[in-house]
Design a protein around this motif. Structure first.
Motif, PDB file in Angstrom:
ATOM      1  N   GLY A 251       0.523   1.808  -8.857  1.00  0.00           N
ATOM      2  CA  GLY A 251       0.565   3.258  -8.755  1.00  0.00           C
ATOM      3  C   GLY A 251       0.894   3.910 -10.087  1.00  0.00           C
TER       4      GLY A 251
ATOM      5  N   LYS B 292      -1.517   6.370 -12.281  1.00  0.00           N
ATOM      6  CA  LYS B 292      -1.007   7.682 -12.684  1.00  0.00           C
ATOM      7  C   LYS B 292      -1.180   7.883 -14.189  1.00  0.00           C
TER       8      LYS B 292
ATOM      9  N   GLY C 281       1.530  10.489  -3.248  1.00  0.00           N
ATOM     10  CA  GLY C 281       0.350  10.767  -2.446  1.00  0.00           C
ATOM     11  C   GLY C 281       0.651  11.510  -1.165  1.00  0.00           C
TER      12      GLY C 281
ATOM     13  N   GLY D   9      -6.341  -0.146  -5.715  1.00  0.00           N
ATOM     14  CA  GLY D   9      -6.025   1.264  -5.590  1.00  0.00           C
ATOM     15  C   GLY D   9      -7.048   2.121  -6.295  1.00  0.00           C
TER      16      GLY D   9
ATOM     17  N   GLU E  80       0.819  -1.208   0.000  1.00  0.00           N
ATOM     18  CA  GLU E  80       0.000   0.000   0.000  1.00  0.00           C
ATOM     19  C   GLU E  80       0.860   1.268   0.000  1.00  0.00           C
TER      20      GLU E  80
ATOM     21  N   LEU F  30       2.359   1.849  -3.367  1.00  0.00           N
ATOM     22  CA  LEU F  30       1.335   2.437  -4.231  1.00  0.00           C
ATOM     23  C   LEU F  30       1.244   3.941  -4.002  1.00  0.00           C
ATOM     24  N   LEU F  31       1.160   4.337  -2.731  1.00  0.00           N
ATOM     25  CA  LEU F  31       1.037   5.753  -2.383  1.00  0.00           C
ATOM     26  C   LEU F  31       2.268   6.533  -2.836  1.00  0.00           C
TER      27      LEU F  31
ATOM     28  N   ILE G 124      -6.809   9.489  -2.274  1.00  0.00           N
ATOM     29  CA  ILE G 124      -6.277   8.190  -2.699  1.00  0.00           C
ATOM     30  C   ILE G 124      -6.749   7.134  -1.712  1.00  0.00           C
TER      31      ILE G 124
ATOM     32  N   GLY H 241      -6.269   2.806  -0.881  1.00  0.00           N
ATOM     33  CA  GLY H 241      -5.483   1.616  -1.212  1.00  0.00           C
ATOM     34  C   GLY H 241      -5.682   0.559  -0.158  1.00  0.00           C
TER      35      GLY H 241
ATOM     36  N   LEU I 265       2.302   7.331  -6.466  1.00  0.00           N
ATOM     37  CA  LEU I 265       1.335   8.369  -6.826  1.00  0.00           C
ATOM     38  C   LEU I 265       1.703   9.730  -6.247  1.00  0.00           C
TER      39      LEU I 265
END
Length: 312
Positions: free
Chosen positions: A294, A298, A242, A264, A233, A236-237, A248, A250, A240
């Motif tokens: 991610g 994007k 994030g 996500g 997770e 992923l963030l 967002i 996830g 991005l």
């Protein structure tokens, strides 16, 4: 001769203190007679002091960690206990977030003193939340509602609701469970409509890289299952870019067969545009899976998706 106490850094809210006490109690139980004494050190953060503006306007989620991390770097505390969803993906040099307790329920809940569900709210009703993700998800489902920024700890938000400042609010079920406040829940929101914030429900423990004494203590209570899910997770963030300026969601789960599933979602703050995706693979590839998903989200959003929608 008694050894020096191990100092546990935390914010001072009731939920933060409940989490710090849970970490302390789990360490004491796991280590038994070999457990050192523990001392809980309360540190007030910028996020606790600034209550009149959205976090997205004043520096993001790092405002809940800055002073605690400074104390950790200075050696004033030995490790820090955080809500993982409050943690930026980029940590100060020399610090690591790599120990986690078993994860609590990741779902959000709807709370109202007058209405039985989110769907039952009348048009124009006011929903208060401090989370851009929750704001966007509410607007995605119910564009007819008014959503306002609503800061403060769990207890103060519930008091504002009782006083009629808003018609409803949304909170994390995990925090209410840890505080013994499950009775305030009006409706548990389904994950399909309200996927959680990255790290929601997971207590994370931040420490100094290379501090072998502390890492040996924390290994006794670390949950590898949660660690794998959080690695995916947070990757992923990170892909991005994030922060709390960006809506967002996830959520990773790890099956009994070792397969990691990661979902996500990115949204515009008004909830009008959303892109989501799913990936599955080996637990050993958690970070790569998160980074790949991610990057895909994007691409779906396009180069202007985040830039064109600053956390309004």
């Amino acid at each position: 001769m008694q050894s020096n106490p191990v100092r546990i850094g935390t914010r001072g809210s009731p939920l933060a203190l409940a989490q710090a006490h849970e970490v302390r109690d789990r360490l004491a139980a796991a280590l038994g007679e070999t457990a050192p004494p523990f001392e809980i050190v309360v540190i007030k953060t910028s996020g606790d002091r600034i209550l009149d503006r959205p976090l997205s306007e004043v520096g993001g989620k790092g405002l809940f960690t800055k002073e605690i991390e400074e104390a950790l770097i200075a050696g004033d505390i030995d490790f820090a206990v955080h809500s993982s969803k409050d943690m930026p993906t980029l940590l100060p040099a020399g610090l690591v977030l790599d120990h986690f307790l078993p994860r609590e329920d990741v779902r959000d809940v709807f709370i109202s003193t007058r209405h039985g569900s989110l769907a039952a709210l009348p048009a124009g009703a006011v929903v208060g939340t401090a989370s851009l993700r929750r704001q966007a998800l509410v607007k995605r489902l119910r564009p007819d509602l008014e959503v306002v920024t609503y800061r403060g700890n769990v207890q103060s938000r519930l008091r504002k609701l009782e006083a009629g400042e808003v018609d409803a609010t949304l909170l994390a079920l995990a925090g209410l469970n840890r505080l013994g406040l499950q009775e305030v829940v009006t409706e548990i929101l389904p994950l399909g409509d309200f996927p959680p914030a990255v790290g929601q429900g997971a207590i994370g423990i931040e420490s100094r890289a290379g501090d072998e004494r502390v890492h040996a203590l924390l290994a006794a209570i670390h949950d590898p299952h949660t660690g794998v899910c959080l690695a995916a997770e947070r990757s992923l963030l990170d892909a991005l870019d994030g922060s709390c300026r960006t809506p967002i969601a996830g959520h990773a789960t790890l099956g009994a067969d070792g397969t990691l599933q990661l979902y996500g979602l990115i949204l515009t703050p008004d909830g009008a545009v959303a892109h989501d995706g799913h990936v599955a693979g080996r637990a050993a590839d958690a970070r790569a899976l998160g980074a790949g998903l991610g990057a895909r989200l994007k691409d779906l959003g396009g180069p202007d998706f985040f830039a064109a929608h600053p956390g309004a």
